[in-house]
Design an enzyme around this catalytic site. Structure first.
Site, PDB file in Angstrom:
ATOM      1  N   SER A 504      -2.338  -2.893   3.896  1.00  0.00           N
ATOM      2  CA  SER A 504      -1.057  -3.310   4.319  1.00  0.00           C
ATOM      3  C   SER A 504      -0.327  -2.355   4.109  1.00  0.00           C
ATOM      4  O   SER A 504      -0.191  -1.261   3.736  1.00  0.00           O
ATOM      5  CB  SER A 504      -1.123  -4.796   4.526  1.00  0.00           C
ATOM      6  OG  SER A 504      -0.340  -4.987   4.595  1.00  0.00           O
ATOM      7  N   ASP A 624      -4.015  -6.441  10.175  1.00  0.00           N
ATOM      8  CA  ASP A 624      -4.024  -6.190   9.003  1.00  0.00           C
ATOM      9  C   ASP A 624      -5.469  -6.864   8.318  1.00  0.00           C
ATOM     10  O   ASP A 624      -6.249  -7.615   8.682  1.00  0.00           O
ATOM     11  CB  ASP A 624      -2.382  -7.554   8.686  1.00  0.00           C
ATOM     12  CG  ASP A 624      -1.913  -7.216   7.128  1.00  0.00           C
ATOM     13  OD1 ASP A 624      -3.186  -6.755   6.002  1.00  0.00           O
ATOM     14  OD2 ASP A 624      -0.922  -6.982   7.314  1.00  0.00           O
TER      15      ASP A 624
END
EC number: 3.1.1.5
Length: 799
Positions: A504, A624
């Site tokens: 991320s 993600d």
């Protein structure tokens, strides 16, 4: 013949308490006691003081074994009182043997009388095996009937997956490693197939011998238990503690084939003994490169650089002729024993020495110039045709003031046999045109200085010796701005970084640092990202009908692309990876190659806010990475890192959230936030909920990472910040920097940093503990040429 002793025997008078020879001495000698006595001591595993094995009286000899085998001395010889003895050096004794070979029998007989009956039995039972390069030691599924010890060479362990009909590399075994020990003691068939990467010597200890030893000396098994514990559990030992130590291995995921070889075997580049350096073409300054790498390796442990000129200087002008094959092989084996790593510098053409280098190599470095066209060299084409199984790495050299790496993908596409690559920024002296004599003079001065631990050559040295230091940055939205401050503190603490990875927001900051290798530039570019993320106008313009996500992703893609441009992961200065979640295949994806901005975008794709990114390689949908692994320190470990500095900025579990009942009005929450007199309620917003969902799925993995031996876990005090607080960059950055300064100050005051820079397999050189290279005129393999000179009569064993 008494004339053989002329000028070869020296007489020594020593005083009491004199140490005549020390355990570990490489250059052994024969000692014949004339008057007094010599006490022989040996270090024992479970005793602090040396134990006296025996006393050599007048007329007895000491040191035969080390002289005959060429191995280091296995005990210490000391005169406890005044003593007189004769000394014959190893080289002189071998000269005498050539004239009168029967000397070997006399010396060997006196040594055998001192060996216990048990050791003599084991000597007959243990098998010495020579496995040629490419040949199989054993196959997957075969019955395990013993264990193996690698004496020299290298073995590779491979698993055949029947369902997927493909093979998977488990790891590699170098000198001194135990092979098949876990399968043997668990009574399981071989979990993988093992074959020789290069010509390898192994000792096979049969099942009967192990049971016999265990029956006679049960305490011997206790010395094996720590070794087996490392093989089976490795860092899973912490998991064993977490679950109370009662669950069986299979429940912990330890019983699978990949664990049977030990987690440390997952890194193919670990425990390398020999490395061949092979130039792509004649423009590559291969000698200067080899000297630079040798200098960096000296900082880690004793290393030796060999090329055809050095071999001829040491062993004679005809040393590379086929007639001296055994002598050369024996001498090279001795150099591997007394050095942490041996560099073999090839010639520019496929000479006999180049062929020897390739045959001896655990790993082959293919060295090219990064600013040249990525064409195949003559040596490389020949190398591919020889089907060499050694690990191959592409090394691209760059000038100190030159441009950043580019077109790396083209280099790699032409070399599908390369398992990886590294970019090396070289000092100017590497590319300077000098005669061989002048080059040696320059590097004589270089070797007088310590190597720069931050240089790319030191990074390559750490990679080759399995001492890679990795930085892994976790996901957490705006809280990830603290990563930049921590990187600044790492630089100021002088801790070198060899690999960067993240999830991320950590994938973005990690990518910037892998490209820049400069904390200041990383901060500037991260600040640009946070400004763009804080733009309300861009967010409003990117809103879409929320079938898949609230935003179309166009604006976010533009922000990421403008920062990272159209770079490839392969062109970054530091090895880099990022993690995403493949929702098409329900698995974790680790990205080490390909479009940098796309995979960073995939790793930052918060579900519900942004649409999944379609992988350009296979079309799978990526979101993600925090949903499956928010702090991928284990990924870095499996990629070869010895130590992982892991920075966690994920959401903390908050127990004191507001109990708002069975339904919740967003308008009511908005009024509560705007009303200055209302009591503030702790209710997570959409971003926080997504972040917490990601955290739930990988909390167990995070606990394993935090308690693992390889991980240095850091969590800055950033809990009060929310996932979308990008407008508070300066404050979050400052907290990360100050926390980093505090942590690294304690590391420097203790031994944490020193352990990072210390070899994971400490090498003990010769008795003087100096890095020496002794050229012997004969070795153990020369006995093969001497023994046939005997005219053995009836009654002698010839096997």
């Amino acid at each position: 013949d008494p004339s053989l002793l002329t000028d070869r025997v020296t007489i020594h008078h020593v005083k009491a308490e004199t140490v005549v020879a020390s355990q570990g001495d490489q250059d052994g000698s024969l000692h014949f006691v004339l008057w007094g006595c010599l006490h022989v001591y040996q270090q024992m595993i479970d005793k602090e003081e040396d134990v006296c094995l025996f006393v050599a009286q007048p007329g007895e000899m000491v040191g035969q074994l080390a002289v005959l085998t060429g191995e280091p001395l296995i005990f210490t010889i000391k005169a406890n009182r005044d003593c007189i003895f004769l000394r014959i050096s190893k080289s002189d004794l071998y000269e005498m043997m050539k004239v009168q070979p029967s000397i070997i029998l006399s010396a060997a007989h006196t040594e055998v009388t001192r060996i216990s009956p048990l050791v003599r039995q084991l000597d007959f039972a243990i098998s010495w095996m020579a496995v040629e390069a490419g040949c199989t030691l054993y196959r997957q599924g075969a019955v395990t009937d013993g264990i193996y010890i690698v004496l020299s060479g290298r073995l590779r362990s491979v698993i055949q997956k029947e369902k997927e009909n493909k093979k998977e590399l488990v790891g590699e075994f170098g000198r001194g490693n135990l092979v098949a020990a876990v399968e043997f003691f668990m009574g399981e068939p071989h979990a993988s197939s093992v074959h020789a990467v290069r010509d390898t010597e192994v000792a096979r200890i049969p099942e009967g011998v192990l049971h016999y030893i265990k029956k006679l000396y049960p305490e011997a098994v206790t010395h094996l238990l720590p070794l087996l514990g490392q093989r089976i559990l490795g860092n899973m030992g912490q998991v064993h503690k977490l679950v109370g130590g009662r669950r069986p291995f299979k429940e912990l995921g330890v019983g699978g084939p990949s664990m049977l070889s030990g987690p440390e075997m997952m890194n193919p580049a670990s425990n390398l003994s020999t490395v061949a350096v092979l130039p792509v073409n004649q423009d590559v300054p291969i000698e200067a490169f080899s000297l630079e790498l040798s200098h960096a390796l000296h900082f880690i442990g004793p290393s030796l650089l060999l090329n055809s000129d050095i071999i001829r200087e040491q062993l004679g002008i005809a040393a590379l002729d086929r007639i001296h094959e055994y002598r050369l092989s024996g001498w090279l084996a001795q150099q591997e024993d007394i050095h942490r790593i041996v560099l073999y510098q090839t010639d520019y053409t496929m000479t006999p020495w180049t062929q020897r280098c390739i045959r001896q190599a655990d790993c082959i470095l293919i060295v090219g110039l990064g600013d040249q066209e990525p064409i195949l060299g003559e040596l490389e084409e020949r190398l591919e045709n020889t089907a060499v199984r050694a690990l191959k790495q592409l090394i691209l050299l760059h000038k100190e003031d030159g441009p950043s790496p580019s077109r790396t993908v083209e280099w790699l596409n032409m070399r599908t046999w390369c398992s990886g690559h590294l970019h090396i920024k070289c000092p100017r002296r590497v590319f300077s045109c000098r005669t061989p004599t002048k080059l040696r003079e320059v590097y004589d001065e270089v070797f007088e200085r310590l190597a720069d631990k931050h240089s790319d050559f030191s990074r390559l040295a750490r990679v080759l010796t399995g001492n890679t230091i990795a930085l892994v940055l976790g996901g957490g939205g705006a809280r990830g701005c603290s990563h930049v401050g921590l990187i600044q503190a790492i630089e100021e603490a002088g801790i070198p970084l060899d690999m960067v990875g993240g999830t991320s927001i950590g994938s973005l900051v990690g990518a910037l640092y892998a490209e820049e290798r400069n904390a200041t530039q990383t901060e500037r570019r991260t600040r640009e990202f946070t400004k763009a993320m804080n733009s309300v106008v861009k967010q409003v313009l990117d809103l879409t009908y929320p079938i898949t996500s609230l935003f179309s992703g166009t604006s976010f893609n533009s922000v990421i692309y403008n920062i990272l441009k159209d770079r490839q992961i392969e062109d970054l200065w530091l090895p880099y990876f990022c993690v995403s979640t493949d929702i098409s295949a329900s698995t974790m994806r680790v990205h080490e190659h390909g479009s940098l901005w796309r995979y960073v975008r995939a790793s930052m794709t918060l579900s519900g806010y942004l649409p999944p990114l379609c992988d350009p390689k296979d079309g799978n949908l990526l979101v993600d990475g925090g949903y499956i692994n928010n702090l991928p320190a284990d990924v870095a470990k499996n990629m070869g890192a010895k130590i992982v500095i892991a920075v966690d900025v994920g959401s903390q579990r908050e127990a004191e959230l507001c109990n708002y009942g069975d339904s919740l009005s967003g308008w009511w929450l908005l009024w509560n936030q705007l009303n200055p007199w209302a009591k503030k309620l702790k209710v997570p917003d959409m971003a926080e909920i997504q972040s917490r969902l990601a955290y739930v799925s990988c909390v167990q993995q995070l606990e394993m990472v935090k308690h693992s031996a390889y991980c240095e876990y850091i969590r800055p005090p950033i809990d009060r910040f929310k996932t979308m607080d990008f407008g508070k960059f300066d404050e979050i950055y400052g907290l990360g920097y100050q926390h980093g300064k505090f942590v690294f100050k304690s590391w420097l005051a203790g031994d944490t940093v020193q352990k990072m820079l210390t070899d994971q397999e400490p090498f003990i050189p010769c008795s003087s503990k100096k890095e020496v290279c002794v050229c012997f005129t004969a070795g153990f393999t020369d006995l093969g040429a001497i023994v046939p000179q005997f005219n053995l009569g009836k009654g002698y064993l010839t096997a």
